[in-house]
Motif scaffolding. Structure first.
Motif, PDB file in Angstrom:
ATOM      1  N   ARG A  27       0.809  -1.217   0.000  1.00  0.00           N
ATOM      2  CA  ARG A  27       0.000   0.000   0.000  1.00  0.00           C
ATOM      3  C   ARG A  27       0.844   1.270   0.000  1.00  0.00           C
ATOM      4  O   ARG A  27       0.304   2.366  -0.054  1.00  0.00           O
ATOM      5  N   ILE A  28       2.177   1.124   0.099  1.00  0.00           N
ATOM      6  CA  ILE A  28       3.025   2.323   0.132  1.00  0.00           C
ATOM      7  C   ILE A  28       2.858   3.112  -1.161  1.00  0.00           C
ATOM      8  O   ILE A  28       2.953   2.556  -2.247  1.00  0.00           O
ATOM      9  N   GLY A  29       2.636   4.385  -1.022  1.00  0.00           N
ATOM     10  CA  GLY A  29       2.576   5.246  -2.198  1.00  0.00           C
ATOM     11  C   GLY A  29       1.328   5.054  -3.018  1.00  0.00           C
ATOM     12  O   GLY A  29       1.193   5.620  -4.091  1.00  0.00           O
ATOM     13  N   SER A  30       0.398   4.247  -2.528  1.00  0.00           N
ATOM     14  CA  SER A  30      -0.816   4.039  -3.307  1.00  0.00           C
ATOM     15  C   SER A  30      -1.967   4.737  -2.612  1.00  0.00           C
ATOM     16  O   SER A  30      -2.188   4.563  -1.414  1.00  0.00           O
TER      17      SER A  30
END
Lengths: 321, 315
Positions: A27-30
């Motif tokens: 989920r990083i950066g999303s």
């Protein structure tokens, strides 16, 4: 029993923490997981469908994790909209290739480690021991990337027998053993050489200690043949840490297999993983992550329990180290 | 409890009975270590002065007159040139800079964080130890290459997005940074584990007991007695760790997630692999450099481990 329960509790905690890390890192950066899962340029209908199938994607992470892990345990591993395939089907298709690379590289590693380790412990500080210790040191220092390039250049590119980059598909050993051998020999060797070096040194060190113990002297005094002493009595006493290492290295062996796949063909989980990362295909990524983590954690647990059964003294010592 | 600790301590302290060869090895550094140290020194000097040395060309521009053809190794190009006319030797040297910077920086962060955790876990034991152990076990269970490529891939997205954290954007997050961050994270757990084991056995020693009975406080015991005695093991771990990270960087590059500019060794190998039959030098020379460097770090690390009697299996 208390020990087993304690280990098991720790196993569960570690498993949850690690799978949560895997979920969180996708989920990083999303900003919009629904969009990630549905694919880049899609119409509203598909988005709505994704939302309908996975209504939890908008919720906070821990809740998403709860839903996802429940589905996973129930056997619903999700659906990859990019591949138009359920993740479970993808696994059925791709996992065997990766499994066989790992399996054969363990076999190769042991085929190197057992003879070299035992014999160099037997002939300690003699010529064979010196030579093998030099060679295994070299093997250990050779990153599997380098071994793969060497095999590619020296073997695969010169002999038509072996396929190169992406040139082969998975063939089950029971369908066609020869094709299977052709597809799997080089990737397994690329990993097996390095790990074989590690294991030979491990076995040599343990074996050298065992050979100084009293029961070996007794066996010699009884007139048992050196072969019997070495391969049956002494080996059994020294093989424990080798088995441990086999189990503990499983994770890095799988990683190695995923890289070796990219070199030598049999397409397993590796290229699906690379695609899934590029497209942030959430459920595929999470499933691959969770399976590998499960293998590693279960292997760890198995080692601990094995120690508890084999030798209660080591159990406490391992808790310390 | 105490017998077990003693057992562990002897195992850690005496990997092999002393033989004649071992005592001899102690006096003369083996040819391997000399080679390793020389290679590493030369490489580091070359890599970090590459900008000023006349015989190292650019890594990113074609040499005039050489474009559009790959030349084999020779007088003009020591390691040959690639199909865009760039000097492979220069690319290898700049690759060394990238690869070494990443691995050394990551292992240093990993050592500081992991070492602290390990000392705390090993000294305080009890629930502190248990919490830290679960943390390190979890990190150890992560499939390294996979989580690394995933994180680097996500960091790319993060850097490209206009997300911000406490008012800071993420445009600084280049590949070099993200690979270093991920590798630091992954090197915490192994270091913590080894340091914890060392601390456990050291804190049972007489001199620690002596210091405590002389009234030394916890901080003094940790800083003056334990940490200095953990450092030898830590040094060996650092060297071996760099070797492992260099290899891991190669694997990561192969999946397409390493530093492209200046290309690390892994990227050089991965990018030129398809042309190995026409121009072997583009792939083989970075491979040889990578191998020799990993070998050198291992040789030096092994020497340090032997010097301080550290159990090999722990690494």
């Amino acid at each position: 029993m208390r020990y087993v329960a304690q280990r098991f509790a720790q196993f569960v905690v570690v498993f949850v923490v690690v799978t949560f890390i895997v979920l969180a890192s996708t989920r990083i950066g999303s900003t919009d997981p629904v969009q990630d899962l549905a694919g880049g340029q899609v119409d509203g209908a598909r988005r709505a469908q994704v939302l309908e199938d996975y209504p939890y994607l908008d919720m906070p992470l821990p809740i998403q994790y709860g839903y996802w892990i429940t589905d996973l345990v129930k056997g619903d591993w999700g659906y990859s909209y990019y591949q138009s395939q359920s993740v479970m089907d993808m696994f059925k298709q791709r996992a065997p290739a990766t499994f066989f690379i790992v399996f054969w590289s363990i076999v190769m590693g042991l085929l190197i480690a057992l003879p070299v380790g035992v014999y160099s412990a037997y002939r300690r500080d003699r010529l064979f021991d010196r030579a093998s210790s030099l060679t295994t040191f070299g093997f250990i220092s050779m990153p599997s990337l380098v071994v793969s390039v060497a095999l590619l250049y020296l073997v695969a590119a010169r002999y038509d027998m072996f396929p190169t980059v992406g040139g082969s598909d998975y063939v089950a050993p029971w369908d066609n053993p020869y094709e299977h051998f052709k597809n799997f020999f080089l990737p397994s060797l690329a990993i097996g050489i390095g790990i074989g070096g590690v294991w030979s040194r491990l076995l040599r060190a343990d074996m050298a200690l065992t050979l100084q113990s009293d029961f070996v002297t007794l066996a010699k005094a009884k007139g048992l043949s050196p072969g019997r002493i070495l391969w049956i009595h002494a080996l059994r006493a020294s093989i424990l840490s080798l088995i441990t290492s086999v189990a503990l290295q499983l994770g890095s062996l799988i990683s190695g297999a995923i890289i070796a796949e990219q070199f030598f063909g049999p397409r397993g989980l590796g290229d699906r993983l690379v695609f899934a990362i590029q497209q942030n295909d959430l459920l595929t990524l999470q499933a691959i992550g969770v399976v590998i983590v499960a293998v590693v954690v279960v292997a760890n647990l198995a080692v601990d329990l094995m120690y508890a059964v084999v030798d209660p003294r080591i159990r406490a010592a391992r808790a310390l180290s | 409890m105490s017998t077990v600790t003693a057992d562990d301590a002897t195992r850690a302290a005496a990997p092999e009975p002393v033989t004649e060869t071992r005592t001899r090895r102690r006096r003369i550094p083996g040819i391997g270590v000399v080679f390793g140290a020389t290679w590493l020194l030369a490489l580091i000097v070359l890599a970090f002065t590459a900008d000023y040395l006349p015989f190292i060309r650019f890594y990113d521009r074609p040499v005039r007159g050489a474009a559009a053809a790959a030349f084999g190794p020779g007088n003009d190009f020591w390691f040959g040139s690639d199909s865009l006319g760039r000097d492979v030797f220069a690319r290898c040297i700049y690759g060394a800079k990238t690869s070494l910077t990443i691995s050394v920086a990551s292992i240093l962060v990993g050592t500081i964080v992991g070492g602290t955790l390990g000392v705390i876990a090993g000294y305080y034991r009890g629930w502190v130890d248990r919490v830290i152990s679960i943390f390190t076990d979890a990190l150890l269970a992560l499939p390294a290459i996979i989580i690394a490529s995933l994180l680097v891939g996500r960091f790319d997205v993060l850097a490209a997005s206009d997300a911000d954290f406490l008012g800071f954007g993420f445009s600084w997050l280049t590949r070099t940074w993200s690979v270093t961050i991920v590798f630091s994270l992954l090197s915490i757990a192994p270091v913590a584990r080894i340091v914890r084991a060392q601390t456990l056995s050291i804190s049972q020693r007489e001199y620690v007991l002596a210091a405590r009975s002389l009234g030394a406080g916890t901080r003094r015991v940790l800083v003056r007695e334990i940490v200095p005695n953990v450092i030898p093991a830590l040094t060996a771990v650092i060297f071996t760790g760099i070797a492992i990270l260099l290899a891991a960087e190669g694997g990561l590059a192969f999946l397409g997630y390493s530093v492209p500019d200046p290309p690390s060794w892994g990227s050089l190998i991965a990018d030129s692999r398809e042309q190995i039959e026409e121009a072997w030098w583009m792939t083989i020379f970075p491979c040889v450099m990578l191998f020799l460097t990993v070998l050198s770090f291992n040789l030096v690390g092994d020497r340090v481990a032997r010097r301080f009697d550290i159990r090999e299996a722990a690494l």
